[in-house]
Design an enzyme around this catalytic site. Structure first.
Site, short mmCIF file in Angstrom:
data_model
loop_
_atom_site.label_atom_id
_atom_site.label_comp_id
_atom_site.label_asym_id
_atom_site.label_seq_id
_atom_site.Cartn_x
_atom_site.Cartn_y
_atom_site.Cartn_z
N ASP A 103 -0.68 -17.15 -4.31
CA ASP A 103 0.05 -15.96 -4.95
C ASP A 103 0.64 -16.44 -5.59
O ASP A 103 1.07 -17.00 -6.70
CB ASP A 103 1.72 -15.88 -3.54
N HIS B 115 -2.98 -3.65 3.12
CA HIS B 115 -1.61 -2.29 3.85
C HIS B 115 -0.60 -1.92 2.09
O HIS B 115 0.43 -0.57 2.46
CB HIS B 115 -1.04 -2.27 5.05
#
Length: 354
Positions: free
Chosen positions: A221, A259
């Protein structure tokens, strides 16, 4: 019933519906209040239904509580079946117990939605919803209009927001991953290394490794996110940018990442995934909503609401129908895929390179 009477009844129902939607935020705020006051935890601690006085006695830092306010809030929450009301005897005090819904709001439970609810209903994340009309008229991103920068930049300069966001993501990771590791265990048998792209503080990949000790886990991340990540056995934290490069592994895992982005960005991510995995045996495992706009399954309505959440919070992201997933996967170099339905809001999309 005559035509005129039927029309009058429909008009009346239409008016009632608009009142309901006008004040639907009242449900949200009442549930948020219960979570902030830790009412589900207080009831759970007693192990049985309790009175308003007992609830108030357990509320932290309640120096001069107003029990009449609490009674009115609980009345709505009982009507919404968040709590159950038990009448002990005629004229006796009402006692309030947990329901299947409020058990998902316990702070100390591993399977809790409380941090997600606190996150989503915080003014920081509610404000962008007020910019929908502006977005329709002139385009742009609702979060950026509300706060002057995109959500990921906002998190990087606001530690309190960063913690709120990470806690919310971690609690949903627990719930989804509990289902994922039981439903997809056969799909991980030949995977020796797995990189979780956009893995936050590592909750998800830690669950995979704990249940599959043969897997070497990589939590990937942004640097400011992994800098706050705890140590997990079998998991390495790596900071970086998925639009630049993804660490090499046998398979790539992405939970509720795609998404967040528009199609063009998703294709870039998938092409980087392709470079990170073996050409013959590699795969991408996507845990995300497959939208069913006309569906009536238990989470289909929530999926449509999640699609609006993408307008509110992210950089051009959206929930996708299967044809939309097919298009993105093919353009990203993953023409073969399976959709595996699981008893959770998202599905598992297993995709393979050319």
């Amino acid at each position: 019933m005559g035509t005129k009477e039927a029309e009058a009844e429909l008009q009346l129902q239409g008016q009632a519906d608009i009142w309901k939607y006008m004040f639907s935020f009242a449900d949200t705020m009442a549930v948020k209040c219960a979570v902030e006051l830790r009412i589900p935890d207080i009831i759970n601690m007693h192990g049985e239904p309790i009175t308003l006085s007992q609830i108030v006695a357990g509320i932290p830092d309640a120096h001069s509580p107003d029990i009449s306010y609490l009674a009115r809030i609980m009345r709505l929450l009982v009507r919404r079946k968040i709590f159950a009301a038990h009448q002990t005897s005629e004229g006796g005090e009402t006692k309030y117990g947990l329901t299947h819904s409020s058990r998902w709001l316990l702070h100390d439970s591993k399977m809790t939605l409380a941090p997600m609810l606190i996150m989503e209903d915080h003014p920081w994340l509610m404000t962008p919803w007020h910019y929908f009309g502006q977005c329709v008229k002139e385009g742009g991103l609702a979060f950026e209009k509300a706060h002057g920068r995109m959500i990921w930049d906002y998190a990087s300069v606001n530690p309190e927001f960063n913690k709120l966001f990470n806690d919310g993501m971690a609690c949903t990771a627990n719930i989804v991953m509990n289902t994922f590791v039981s439903e997809y265990k056969d799909g991980l048998g030949s995977v020796a290394s797995l990189v979780d792209v956009g893995g936050g503080t590592g909750t998800a990949i830690a669950e995979v490794v704990k249940s599959n000790l043969h897997i070497k886990g990589i939590n990937f991340d942004l640097p400011h996110v992994v800098s706050t990540a705890p140590i997990y056995d079998g998991v390495t934290h790596v900071g970086g940018d998925m639009f630049q490069a993804i660490p090499n592994a046998d398979a790539v895992f992405m939970k509720w990442i795609m998404h967040d982005w528009d199609d063009e960005s998703c294709v870039k991510i998938l092409k980087n995934c392709q470079k990170a995995i073996p050409k013959e045996t590699g795969k991408v495992i996507i845990v995300d909503v497959v939208l069913q706009p006309e569906g009536n399954a238990i989470f289909d309505d929530t999926g449509v609401a999640f699609d609006l959440l993408m307008i509110a919070h992210v950089s051009g992201g959206k929930e996708r129908t299967e044809p939309e997933w097919k298009k993105v996967l093919e353009e990203g170099g993953f023409p073969r895929y399976n959709i595996i339905k699981i008893p959770a809001l998202p599905s598992i999309i297993e995709a393979f390179p050319k």
